[in-house]
Design an enzyme around this catalytic site. Structure first.
Site, PDB file in Angstrom:
ATOM      1  CB  SER A 143      -7.799  -8.328  -1.261  1.00 41.16           C
ATOM      2  OG  SER A 143      -7.219  -8.842  -2.379  1.00 41.16           O
ATOM      3  CE  LYS A 203      -4.680  -3.845   0.017  1.00 41.01           C
ATOM      4  NZ  LYS A 203      -5.619  -4.558  -0.671  1.00 41.01           N
ATOM      5  CB  SER A 246      -3.785  -7.474  -1.798  1.00 45.98           C
ATOM      6  OG  SER A 246      -5.070  -6.638  -1.975  1.00 45.98           O
TER       7      SER A 246
END
Length: 451
Positions: free
Chosen positions: A175, A82, A151
């Site tokens: 997330s 990420k 996210s």
């Protein structure tokens, strides 16, 4: 017909590497081809350099051909990272133009641990702006008009679409769990600090955790063991068994829709109830959990803690680069800075009090089964990554959680259930999840977007 390499599980790939039947370069070539086919529309990658990925895979192969032993549990496996996690020599921008072009000098701790276990970085996945609420460009592999969640948008979508077998994400509210549910993959958020957070762009010291994405519970267990989150993956790379070890008994399960069940879509209520019925029919002990009154305020308390701490963590960006923040995030940070410290302290105190009531919720259960989200993935036109409401209490309490695909709705979108264990009980969570996933046939849903 043999499965194409992009559809192999991480555990299957690990066995092939252990038997010296596969090279990292061969796998890299297959995944690069897959990315070329899918990512133009999916847009899961924030930074992807095919030539650099080939070079990283080749370094793994050179070690193996030189007669070296397996480097670790993840030998040869590619990992997506990420974009809010630092990667040495690979662009890391935290989903914000403020950090455009930034190239860290060192890895985040979780990335370093993955590399030490033999993994290599395929690329960086899209995350929302500073891993907050503003949607990013990534689409849901099960329906391009729908959100992949946030996210950890790109990490969930990349695993679901077969671009990569394993991915790292982060969670402050929902997330990891929510994107996994929306994209139909496995998402695991461990107990606090089981995976070190050094090198992650901070939002909340209290809440932030590193999480994992994969397409099977066995893959998550392998990944978690390599990073030190659990003691044993339940996978012996010296034998042909590709599944995690079964629990010694069928788990005891308690079901709860929480005190916010009115917010759930009817199809989500039916999904959780249907999953509980199937698990009971398969021999598990399933009962309703009694929601303690001390838990009612956890939903709001988690949001207060998150907003208060995020406003302070991103204070430099708000003060010095406000014009480069989205209006939505800037307003969220402004609101967070106005939260009184006494209100914040009360939210933390409520969490401590509720933690003392955890046993009254679990009772005899090994795990709770509860919704992973309010429903299926919302449409992108709503400009929302979805509501993390169903994750908020567990995040504040520090409970380990895992999202499992449980059904598809009438539009073919995945619906996920969330398994929750007592804080620190990650090993039991993964063992129960392995049995529950097989009973729910989660992998059938997971593989729906791999064609």
């Amino acid at each position: 017909m043999a499965l194409p390499l992009h559809a192999w599980s991480a555990t299957q790939l690990a066995h092939a590497f252990a038997r010296r039947e596969l090279t990292a370069s061969t796998l890299a070539a297959a995944l690069i081809e897959r990315c070329a086919e899918r990512d133009h529309d999916l847009r899961a990658w924030a930074c992807f350099d095919a030539a650099a990925a080939r070079r990283r895979a080749l370094l793994i192969d050179r070690h193996a051909t030189a007669g070296g032993p397996l480097r670790g549990l993840l030998h040869g496996l590619p990992v997506a990272v990420k974009d809010n996690l630092d990667t040495a020599g690979i662009r890391t921008e935290y989903g914000s133009p403020i950090y455009a072009g930034q190239v860290p000098a060192a890895d985040a701790a979780c990335v370093a641990l993955a590399r030490a276990a033999g993994a290599w970085v395929l690329g960086k996945t899209v995350c929302t702006e500073f891993a907050n609420m503003v949607p990013a460009a990534t689409k849901n592999p099960h329906g391009a008009a729908h959100s992949p969640g946030g996210s950890s948008s790109g990490s969930a979508a990349a695993v679901a679409a077969g671009l990569v077998p394993l991915a790292l994400g982060t969670q402050t509210a929902g997330s990891v769990i929510r994107p996994a549910a929306y994209c139909g993959v496995i998402g695991y958020k461990p107990s606090p600090r089981r995976i070190p957070r050094a090198g992650a762009k901070v939002n909340s010291d209290t809440l932030d955790e590193i999480g994992l994405f994969a397409r099977s519970v066995g893959d998550v267990a392998l990944f978690a063991a390599a990073l030190g989150a659990v003691v044993d993956a339940g996978v012996d790379l010296g034998v042909d068994d590709k599944r995690p070890a079964a629990p010694s008994r069928k788990p005891n399960i308690a079901m709860t829709l929480t005190s916010r069940q009115a917010a759930l879509s009817p199809v989500m209520v039916a999904t959780v109830a249907g999953a509980a019925t199937r698990l009971s029919a398969a021999g598990a002990v399933v009962a309703d959990a009694a929601w303690p009154s001390t838990f009612h305020g956890l939903f709001d308390a988690q949001r207060i803690v998150q907003q208060f701490e995020t406003a302070r963590a991103l204070a430099p960006e708000l003060a010095h680069r406000r014009a480069m923040l989205s209006a939505t995030l800037a307003a969220f940070l402004d609101e967070g800075q106005r939260i009184d410290s006494a209100v914040y302290a009360q939210a933390l105190q409520l969490a401590r009090q509720a933690l003392g009531s955890v046993e009254s919720l679990f009772g005899d259960a090994d795990v709770l089964i509860t919704p992973a989200a309010l429903g299926a993935a919302p449409v992108l036109a709503l400009a929302s990554t979805g509501d993390p409401l169903m994750c908020r209490p567990w995040q504040l309490l520090g409970c380990p959680c895992i999202s499992l695909p449980a059904a598809l709705d009438s539009d073919g979108l995945p619906l996920g259930v969330q398994l929750v264990a007592r804080p620190g009980d990650d090993q039991r969570l993964l063992a129960a999840a392995a049995w529950i996933a097989r009973t729910l046939d989660s992998e059938r849903i997971t593989h729906a977007s791999l064609n």
